[in-house]
Write a protein that holds these residues in place. Structure first.
Motif, mmCIF file in Angstrom:
data_model
loop_
_atom_site.group_PDB
_atom_site.id
_atom_site.type_symbol
_atom_site.label_atom_id
_atom_site.label_comp_id
_atom_site.label_asym_id
_atom_site.label_seq_id
_atom_site.Cartn_x
_atom_site.Cartn_y
_atom_site.Cartn_z
ATOM 1 N N THR A 27 0.699 -1.346 0.083
ATOM 2 C CA THR A 27 -0.041 0.148 0.098
ATOM 3 C C THR A 27 0.815 1.292 0.116
ATOM 4 N N PRO A 28 0.267 2.143 -0.927
ATOM 5 C CA PRO A 28 1.466 3.567 -1.075
ATOM 6 C C PRO A 28 1.410 4.033 0.462
ATOM 7 N N ARG A 29 2.372 4.660 0.988
ATOM 8 C CA ARG A 29 2.709 5.191 2.384
ATOM 9 C C ARG A 29 1.591 6.278 2.683
ATOM 10 N N LEU A 30 1.588 7.177 1.563
ATOM 11 C CA LEU A 30 0.490 8.251 1.938
ATOM 12 C C LEU A 30 -0.739 7.816 2.205
ATOM 13 N N ALA A 31 -1.218 6.824 1.133
ATOM 14 C CA ALA A 31 -2.553 6.248 1.602
ATOM 15 C C ALA A 31 -2.774 5.575 2.602
#
Length: 108
Positions: A27-31
């Motif tokens: 999962t993308p860190r910002l998401a």
């Protein structure tokens, strides 16, 4: 079952969702931060709802200043999720990550 009980019980599946999402490491860190911000929204909404009931004698949804302040955290979490996945999509589409030779014309 009351809506308060259902709300409290709904946190357990969401915590499980966060656990699996964090564990995959895809999962993308910002998401991921955005999904965790949803817990901040919940943490802010509960005391705001209690305050609205005790001080104003109304539900949180009927006290605009408190409701808007609480909803800000939900909006922020949604924005972070969208930006995180957008960033991941753009990184995936970038020429540095592509296996296609950019010098080839695909219209041929």
């Amino acid at each position: 079952m009351t809506k308060e009980t259902l709300f409290a019980l709904s946190l357990f599946p969401y915590l499980g969702f966060l656990w699996f999402l964090t564990r995959t490491r895809q999962t993308p860190r910002l998401a991921l931060i955005g999904f965790y911000m949803t817990l901040v929204f919940v943490a802010v909404t509960i005391p705001a709802g209690i305050y609205a009931q005790v001080v104003y004698g109304k539900e949180l949804a009927n006290v605009d200043a408190l409701h808007g302040g609480a909803e800000f955290f939900l909006t922020l979490s949604n924005i972070l999720v969208v930006l995180g996945f957008r960033q991941a999509i753009l990184q995936t589409r970038s020429p540095a990550n592509s296996t296609i030779d950019p010098s080839q014309d695909v219209s041929e």
